[in-house]
Design a protein around this motif. Structure first.
Motif, PDB file in Angstrom:
ATOM      1  N   TYR A  53       1.605  18.714   5.849  1.00 34.21           N
ATOM      2  CA  TYR A  53       0.527  17.759   5.598  1.00 34.21           C
ATOM      3  C   TYR A  53       0.238  17.579   4.107  1.00 34.21           C
ATOM      4  O   TYR A  53      -0.624  16.793   3.739  1.00 34.21           O
ATOM      5  N   ARG A  54       0.988  18.284   3.253  1.00 36.29           N
ATOM      6  CA  ARG A  54       0.861  18.109   1.803  1.00 36.29           C
ATOM      7  C   ARG A  54       2.121  17.493   1.203  1.00 36.29           C
ATOM      8  O   ARG A  54       2.217  17.323  -0.003  1.00 36.29           O
ATOM      9  N   ASP A  55       3.092  17.175   2.048  1.00 38.99           N
ATOM     10  CA  ASP A  55       4.322  16.556   1.577  1.00 38.99           C
ATOM     11  C   ASP A  55       3.997  15.183   0.988  1.00 38.99           C
ATOM     12  O   ASP A  55       3.234  14.412   1.582  1.00 38.99           O
ATOM     13  N   PRO A  56       4.544  14.832  -0.182  1.00 38.32           N
ATOM     14  CA  PRO A  56       4.194  13.558  -0.822  1.00 38.32           C
ATOM     15  C   PRO A  56       4.439  12.320   0.044  1.00 38.32           C
ATOM     16  O   PRO A  56       3.611  11.408   0.070  1.00 38.32           O
ATOM     17  N   THR A  57       5.562  12.272   0.758  1.00 36.10           N
ATOM     18  CA  THR A  57       5.837  11.101   1.597  1.00 36.10           C
ATOM     19  C   THR A  57       4.847  11.042   2.749  1.00 36.10           C
ATOM     20  O   THR A  57       4.286   9.981   3.047  1.00 36.10           O
ATOM     21  N   TYR A  58       4.604  12.180   3.384  1.00 33.62           N
ATOM     22  CA  TYR A  58       3.634  12.209   4.484  1.00 33.62           C
ATOM     23  C   TYR A  58       2.256  11.795   3.979  1.00 33.62           C
ATOM     24  O   TYR A  58       1.552  11.019   4.652  1.00 33.62           O
ATOM     25  N   LEU A  59       1.856  12.294   2.821  1.00 32.21           N
ATOM     26  CA  LEU A  59       0.540  11.941   2.276  1.00 32.21           C
ATOM     27  C   LEU A  59       0.415  10.438   2.048  1.00 32.21           C
ATOM     28  O   LEU A  59      -0.637   9.849   2.344  1.00 32.21           O
ATOM     29  N   ARG A  60       1.498   9.794   1.537  1.00 38.08           N
ATOM     30  CA  ARG A  60       1.454   8.334   1.331  1.00 38.08           C
ATOM     31  C   ARG A  60       1.322   7.609   2.664  1.00 38.08           C
ATOM     32  O   ARG A  60       0.533   6.668   2.801  1.00 38.08           O
ATOM     33  N   TRP A  61       2.122   8.022   3.644  1.00 35.79           N
ATOM     34  CA  TRP A  61       2.050   7.378   4.955  1.00 35.79           C
ATOM     35  C   TRP A  61       0.677   7.585   5.578  1.00 35.79           C
ATOM     36  O   TRP A  61       0.091   6.651   6.130  1.00 35.79           O
ATOM     37  N   HIS A  62       0.159   8.799   5.485  1.00 35.35           N
ATOM     38  CA  HIS A  62      -1.135   9.095   6.096  1.00 35.35           C
ATOM     39  C   HIS A  62      -2.254   8.288   5.435  1.00 35.35           C
ATOM     40  O   HIS A  62      -3.112   7.724   6.122  1.00 35.35           O
ATOM     41  N   ALA A  63      -2.239   8.215   4.111  1.00 37.17           N
ATOM     42  CA  ALA A  63      -3.271   7.437   3.406  1.00 37.17           C
ATOM     43  C   ALA A  63      -3.194   5.963   3.808  1.00 37.17           C
ATOM     44  O   ALA A  63      -4.226   5.314   4.035  1.00 37.17           O
ATOM     45  N   HIS A  64      -1.979   5.452   3.924  1.00 36.95           N
ATOM     46  CA  HIS A  64      -1.795   4.043   4.292  1.00 36.95           C
ATOM     47  C   HIS A  64      -2.316   3.774   5.705  1.00 36.95           C
ATOM     48  O   HIS A  64      -3.091   2.829   5.930  1.00 36.95           O
ATOM     49  N   VAL A  65      -1.922   4.592   6.655  1.00 36.29           N
ATOM     50  CA  VAL A  65      -2.347   4.395   8.046  1.00 36.29           C
ATOM     51  C   VAL A  65      -3.859   4.594   8.174  1.00 36.29           C
ATOM     52  O   VAL A  65      -4.535   3.821   8.863  1.00 36.29           O
ATOM     53  N   THR A  66      -4.397   5.592   7.490  1.00 38.24           N
ATOM     54  CA  THR A  66      -5.851   5.821   7.516  1.00 38.24           C
ATOM     55  C   THR A  66      -6.593   4.588   7.010  1.00 38.24           C
ATOM     56  O   THR A  66      -7.572   4.138   7.628  1.00 38.24           O
ATOM     57  N   THR A  67      -6.130   4.024   5.905  1.00 38.34           N
ATOM     58  CA  THR A  67      -6.766   2.833   5.325  1.00 38.34           C
ATOM     59  C   THR A  67      -6.714   1.655   6.289  1.00 38.34           C
ATOM     60  O   THR A  67      -7.719   0.954   6.484  1.00 38.34           O
ATOM     61  N   LEU A  68      -5.557   1.440   6.911  1.00 38.52           N
ATOM     62  CA  LEU A  68      -5.427   0.318   7.848  1.00 38.52           C
ATOM     63  C   LEU A  68      -6.341   0.487   9.053  1.00 38.52           C
ATOM     64  O   LEU A  68      -6.970  -0.482   9.499  1.00 38.52           O
ATOM     65  N   ILE A  69      -6.419   1.697   9.578  1.00 31.18           N
ATOM     66  CA  ILE A  69      -7.307   1.942  10.728  1.00 31.18           C
ATOM     67  C   ILE A  69      -8.758   1.721  10.321  1.00 31.18           C
ATOM     68  O   ILE A  69      -9.526   1.065  11.043  1.00 31.18           O
ATOM     69  N   ALA A  70      -9.147   2.237   9.171  1.00 39.96           N
ATOM     70  CA  ALA A  70     -10.526   2.073   8.692  1.00 39.96           C
ATOM     71  C   ALA A  70     -10.859   0.596   8.451  1.00 39.96           C
ATOM     72  O   ALA A  70     -11.969   0.146   8.750  1.00 39.96           O
ATOM     73  N   GLU A  71      -9.888  -0.171   7.938  1.00 41.53           N
ATOM     74  CA  GLU A  71     -10.115  -1.603   7.719  1.00 41.53           C
ATOM     75  C   GLU A  71     -10.222  -2.357   9.044  1.00 41.53           C
ATOM     76  O   GLU A  71     -11.021  -3.286   9.172  1.00 41.53           O
ATOM     77  N   ALA A  72      -9.418  -1.953  10.016  1.00 43.49           N
ATOM     78  CA  ALA A  72      -9.441  -2.632  11.315  1.00 43.49           C
ATOM     79  C   ALA A  72     -10.665  -2.253  12.133  1.00 43.49           C
ATOM     80  O   ALA A  72     -11.107  -3.033  12.975  1.00 43.49           O
ATOM     81  N   ARG A  73     -11.197  -1.056  11.901  1.00 38.95           N
ATOM     82  CA  ARG A  73     -12.356  -0.567  12.650  1.00 38.95           C
ATOM     83  C   ARG A  73     -13.495  -0.212  11.696  1.00 38.95           C
ATOM     84  O   ARG A  73     -13.932   0.932  11.644  1.00 38.95           O
ATOM     85  N   PRO A  74     -13.992  -1.189  10.919  1.00 39.21           N
ATOM     86  CA  PRO A  74     -15.023  -0.877   9.919  1.00 39.21           C
ATOM     87  C   PRO A  74     -16.345  -0.430  10.536  1.00 39.21           C
ATOM     88  O   PRO A  74     -17.161   0.176   9.848  1.00 39.21           O
ATOM     89  N   GLU A  75     -16.532  -0.716  11.820  1.00 38.57           N
ATOM     90  CA  GLU A  75     -17.788  -0.330  12.465  1.00 38.57           C
ATOM     91  C   GLU A  75     -17.855   1.166  12.736  1.00 38.57           C
ATOM     92  O   GLU A  75     -18.885   1.699  13.132  1.00 38.57           O
ATOM     93  N   GLY A  76     -16.738   1.866  12.493  1.00 37.13           N
ATOM     94  CA  GLY A  76     -16.724   3.319  12.710  1.00 37.13           C
ATOM     95  C   GLY A  76     -16.465   3.660  14.167  1.00 37.13           C
ATOM     96  O   GLY A  76     -15.907   2.869  14.923  1.00 37.13           O
ATOM     97  N   GLY A  77     -16.895   4.839  14.558  1.00 34.37           N
ATOM     98  CA  GLY A  77     -16.691   5.289  15.932  1.00 34.37           C
ATOM     99  C   GLY A  77     -15.313   5.891  16.148  1.00 34.37           C
ATOM    100  O   GLY A  77     -14.998   6.358  17.236  1.00 34.37           O
ATOM    101  N   LEU A  78     -14.481   5.889  15.132  1.00 34.96           N
ATOM    102  CA  LEU A  78     -13.137   6.448  15.228  1.00 34.96           C
ATOM    103  C   LEU A  78     -12.863   7.198  13.935  1.00 34.96           C
ATOM    104  O   LEU A  78     -13.094   6.674  12.849  1.00 34.96           O
ATOM    105  N   ASP A  79     -12.423   8.421  14.054  1.00 35.82           N
ATOM    106  CA  ASP A  79     -12.055   9.215  12.886  1.00 35.82           C
ATOM    107  C   ASP A  79     -10.688   8.713  12.416  1.00 35.82           C
ATOM    108  O   ASP A  79      -9.654   9.068  12.984  1.00 35.82           O
TER     109      ASP A  79
END
Length: 194
Positions: free
Chosen positions: A117-143
């Protein structure tokens, strides 16, 4: 000097790929890679440091085109595309990357097991997916951070191999898309705003 370093790096990465394809992750040692690449073991250590460093670099190289697409406006993966379209497009590309590089994914996971979970490629992918989920679900209710880990967990090499054994990459792609759509349910897409 620089051209020698570049040539050695390329030879080492190609030799690693060939050994992965021929023997799988379990049978790759730095001695074997150095011999196949025609370089000294010291050259390999100076450039990559360890097996972990070698597999991290090879994965980063394989993922470079995906990283570029994420940053390129106007592509299905790039900025300006709505997150509910961008996320499935990214996951589709990740499915294809996994299919083409399953032995590398397995080797990388084993080598990075404690620090996955500290691998640079994994960190980039995780940050990207986290951002997309947060943008798609701005109302929250999902971690969003946890949901990103869950989606990326679908690309565990053993799981991906198991799923693709019955249905190929199309099944993995469909299953991951289905999970992403379920996670994004309730997101305000243009289709749900009408």
């Amino acid at each position: 000097m620089r051209s020698d370093a570049t040539r050695n790096r390329e030879a080492i990465l190609r030799a690693t790929e060939e050994l992965l394809a021929a023997h799988g992750a379990e049978h790759i040692s730095l001695d074997r890679v150095a011999a196949a690449a025609g370089v000294g073991k010291g050259t390999l250590f100076r450039r990559f440091g360890s097996r972990t460093g070698l597999f991290q670099e090879l994965l980063a190289e394989r993922a470079a085109a995906l990283a570029l697409a994420i940053e390129t406006p106007g592509s299905a993966l790039g900025p300006g595309t709505p997150p509910w379209d961008r996320l499935p497009a990214f996951l589709d590309e990740l499915c294809e990357l996994a299919e083409r590089n399953l032995a590398l994914f397995a080797a990388h996971e084993r080598a990075c097991a404690e620090d996955k979970y500290r691998d640079p490629t994994y960190l980039r992918w995780h940050a990207h997916v986290t951002t997309l989920i947060a943008e798609a679900r701005p109302e929250g209710g999902l971690d969003a951070e946890f949901a990103a880990h869950a989606l990326l967990g679908c690309f565990d090499a053993d799981l991906a191999r198991h799923v693709m054994a019955d249905g190929g990459a199309a099944r993995l792609k469909s299953a991951v898309r289905g999970l992403a759509e379920t996670l994004l349910q309730g997101a305000a897409t243009p289709r749900t705003r009408r």
